[in-house]
Design a protein around this motif. Structure first.
Motif, PDB file in Angstrom:
ATOM      1  N   LEU A  61       0.841  -1.186   0.000  1.00 32.52           N
ATOM      2  CA  LEU A  61       0.000   0.000   0.000  1.00 32.52           C
ATOM      3  C   LEU A  61       0.879   1.239   0.000  1.00 32.52           C
ATOM      4  O   LEU A  61       1.601   1.502   0.959  1.00 32.52           O
ATOM      5  N   ASP A  62       0.845   2.002  -1.087  1.00 33.42           N
ATOM      6  CA  ASP A  62       1.724   3.158  -1.244  1.00 33.42           C
ATOM      7  C   ASP A  62       1.035   4.415  -0.726  1.00 33.42           C
ATOM      8  O   ASP A  62       0.719   5.336  -1.479  1.00 33.42           O
ATOM      9  N   VAL A  63       0.759   4.427   0.559  1.00 33.27           N
ATOM     10  CA  VAL A  63       0.163   5.597   1.211  1.00 33.27           C
ATOM     11  C   VAL A  63       0.904   5.829   2.523  1.00 33.27           C
ATOM     12  O   VAL A  63       1.637   4.962   2.994  1.00 33.27           O
ATOM     13  N   ASP A  64       0.710   7.001   3.093  1.00 29.93           N
ATOM     14  CA  ASP A  64       1.415   7.342   4.327  1.00 29.93           C
ATOM     15  C   ASP A  64       0.730   6.819   5.571  1.00 29.93           C
ATOM     16  O   ASP A  64       1.327   6.773   6.643  1.00 29.93           O
ATOM     17  N   GLN A  65      -0.555   6.452   5.445  1.00 29.44           N
ATOM     18  CA  GLN A  65      -1.261   5.991   6.636  1.00 29.44           C
ATOM     19  C   GLN A  65      -2.363   5.011   6.271  1.00 29.44           C
ATOM     20  O   GLN A  65      -2.880   5.000   5.158  1.00 29.44           O
ATOM     21  N   LEU A  66      -2.707   4.192   7.236  1.00 31.40           N
ATOM     22  CA  LEU A  66      -3.772   3.204   7.133  1.00 31.40           C
ATOM     23  C   LEU A  66      -4.945   3.690   7.981  1.00 31.40           C
ATOM     24  O   LEU A  66      -4.752   4.182   9.090  1.00 31.40           O
ATOM     25  N   THR A  67      -6.160   3.556   7.473  1.00 33.85           N
ATOM     26  CA  THR A  67      -7.343   4.018   8.197  1.00 33.85           C
ATOM     27  C   THR A  67      -8.093   2.849   8.812  1.00 33.85           C
ATOM     28  O   THR A  67      -8.403   1.868   8.124  1.00 33.85           O
ATOM     29  N   VAL A  68      -8.374   2.954  10.100  1.00 34.38           N
ATOM     30  CA  VAL A  68      -9.175   1.954  10.809  1.00 34.38           C
ATOM     31  C   VAL A  68     -10.355   2.671  11.452  1.00 34.38           C
ATOM     32  O   VAL A  68     -10.167   3.588  12.256  1.00 34.38           O
ATOM     33  N   ARG A  69     -11.558   2.269  11.109  1.00 31.39           N
ATOM     34  CA  ARG A  69     -12.769   2.843  11.688  1.00 31.39           C
ATOM     35  C   ARG A  69     -13.421   1.794  12.577  1.00 31.39           C
ATOM     36  O   ARG A  69     -13.656   0.662  12.148  1.00 31.39           O
ATOM     37  N   ILE A  70     -13.685   2.154  13.823  1.00 26.15           N
ATOM     38  CA  ILE A  70     -14.285   1.223  14.782  1.00 26.15           C
ATOM     39  C   ILE A  70     -15.636   1.786  15.228  1.00 26.15           C
ATOM     40  O   ILE A  70     -15.738   2.963  15.588  1.00 26.15           O
ATOM     41  N   THR A  71     -16.667   0.957  15.194  1.00 24.90           N
ATOM     42  CA  THR A  71     -18.019   1.366  15.580  1.00 24.90           C
ATOM     43  C   THR A  71     -18.463   0.580  16.805  1.00 24.90           C
ATOM     44  O   THR A  71     -18.297  -0.646  16.861  1.00 24.90           O
ATOM     45  N   ASN A  72     -19.016   1.271  17.775  1.00 25.66           N
ATOM     46  CA  ASN A  72     -19.522   0.629  18.995  1.00 25.66           C
ATOM     47  C   ASN A  72     -20.993   0.273  18.806  1.00 25.66           C
ATOM     48  O   ASN A  72     -21.879   1.102  18.980  1.00 25.66           O
ATOM     49  N   SER A  73     -21.254  -0.981  18.467  1.00 25.87           N
ATOM     50  CA  SER A  73     -22.617  -1.493  18.328  1.00 25.87           C
ATOM     51  C   SER A  73     -22.987  -2.392  19.497  1.00 25.87           C
ATOM     52  O   SER A  73     -23.933  -3.179  19.407  1.00 25.87           O
ATOM     53  N   CYS A  77     -16.070  -3.554  14.148  1.00 30.98           N
ATOM     54  CA  CYS A  77     -17.368  -3.393  14.800  1.00 30.98           C
ATOM     55  C   CYS A  77     -17.361  -4.140  16.124  1.00 30.98           C
ATOM     56  O   CYS A  77     -16.876  -5.276  16.205  1.00 30.98           O
ATOM     57  N   VAL A  78     -17.901  -3.517  17.155  1.00 31.48           N
ATOM     58  CA  VAL A  78     -17.941  -4.090  18.493  1.00 31.48           C
ATOM     59  C   VAL A  78     -19.385  -4.436  18.842  1.00 31.48           C
ATOM     60  O   VAL A  78     -20.253  -3.566  18.816  1.00 31.48           O
ATOM     61  N   GLY A  79     -19.653  -5.708  19.150  1.00 37.07           N
ATOM     62  CA  GLY A  79     -20.993  -6.090  19.564  1.00 37.07           C
ATOM     63  C   GLY A  79     -21.542  -7.277  18.805  1.00 37.07           C
ATOM     64  O   GLY A  79     -21.027  -7.685  17.760  1.00 37.07           O
ATOM     65  N   VAL A  80     -22.633  -7.828  19.292  1.00 37.18           N
ATOM     66  CA  VAL A  80     -23.288  -8.980  18.679  1.00 37.18           C
ATOM     67  C   VAL A  80     -23.905  -8.653  17.320  1.00 37.18           C
ATOM     68  O   VAL A  80     -23.884  -9.487  16.413  1.00 37.18           O
ATOM     69  N   PRO A  81     -24.452  -7.447  17.093  1.00 38.36           N
ATOM     70  CA  PRO A  81     -25.058  -7.161  15.786  1.00 38.36           C
ATOM     71  C   PRO A  81     -24.060  -7.040  14.637  1.00 38.36           C
ATOM     72  O   PRO A  81     -24.462  -6.913  13.484  1.00 38.36           O
TER      73      PRO A  81
END
Length: 264
Positions: free
Chosen positions: A54-66, A230-234
């Motif tokens: 991956l030729d980018v300066d940063q990696l994006t991680v999105r976390i959702t509290n479900s 994603c965090v949670g059972v759903p």
């Protein structure tokens, strides 16, 4: 592989502001071959693998509290690794909210999420460094213990993690932490080849439940550079996970999107 705090790949324990440091004798279990334990390169990068870097300066991680409730969250990087951009500290992850993390090149570390700040909680392990050939590597690890379910996806496909509420499967946790259904410490964290302990068995192969639980490895599946956790059972489940829908129906929750406190 069990790692001590003096190991080159040891994760520094998360610390809530105002709380004492955990004992330096604590030994963390690591997913062998997981995001924080990829083999060191032994020669020039393979051209095919280099093309996927991956030729980018940063990696994006999105976390959702479900999960349905606010949860403690903390972030840490391996020794010698840069910190997450902005260097977020431990705090409270509000229900139904999302957080976006920007991980710089050469990052390797983890996100700890649970019902307490215990460093043995469920965790997301991520690396974006020369060891992985600058290909994003991610896994969900219950090697140290389990507190809540987590899954991670890339390009619309869930690649690692387990959304089964282990405290509600009728299986016995052999070493439960303080409180009711707060954390279950994994007795197999130093048993490299498993199999998973009975309590953790429903998630075997989906999340790391022992160090060599390799089908839980998301390496090579997130080359687009964006990871959604994603965090949670759903949360969506990976293909390698045991059937989620049947379990929820058995527990009597059908299509509910929020699960009562303590179910997970």
């Amino acid at each position: 592989m069990a790692l001590t705090l003096t190991s080159a790949l040891a994760i520094r324990p998360p610390v809530r502001r105002g709380s004492p440091l955990p004992s330096p004798s604590y030994t963390y279990g690591t997913a062998i071959g997981g995001a924080l334990d990829l083999p060191e390169p032994t020669g020039p990068p393979d051209p095919a693998q280099r093309a996927k870097a991956l030729d980018v300066d940063q990696l994006t991680v999105r976390i959702t509290n479900s999960f349905g409730f606010d949860l403690p969250i903390s972030y840490n990087s391996n020794q010698g690794s840069p910190t997450i951009i902005g260097n977020p500290g431990a705090g409270i992850f509000r229900r139904a909210q999302s957080t976006n993390l920007a991980l710089p090149r050469n990052f390797a570390g983890a996100v700890f999420i649970g019902k307490t700040y215990d460093p043995a909680n469920s965790k997301i392990e991520v690396s974006f460094d020369p060891v992985s050939g600058y290909r994003p590597a991610v896994d969900v690890s219950y090697v140290d213990g389990y507190g809540i379910p987590i899954t991670c996806s890339c390009s619309g496909v869930t690649v690692t993690g387990c959304n089964i509420p282990l405290f509600r499967t009728g299986r016995t946790c052999k070493n439960q932490g303080p409180g009711d259904r707060v954390i279950c410490y994994n007795p197999k964290k130093t048993v490299n080849d498993g199999p998973a302990d009975d309590f953790f068995q429903p998630c075997q192969g989906a999340a790391y439940t022992y160090p060599n639980d390799h089908t839980a490895n998301g390496f090579g599946k997130c080359d687009a550079g964006n990871i959604q956790c994603c965090v949670g059972v759903p949360c969506p489940s990976p293909r390698q996970q045991h059937g989620k829908r049947d379990l929820l129906d058995l527990l009597g929750y059908g299509n509910e999107t929020e699960i009562p406190d303590g179910l997970c």
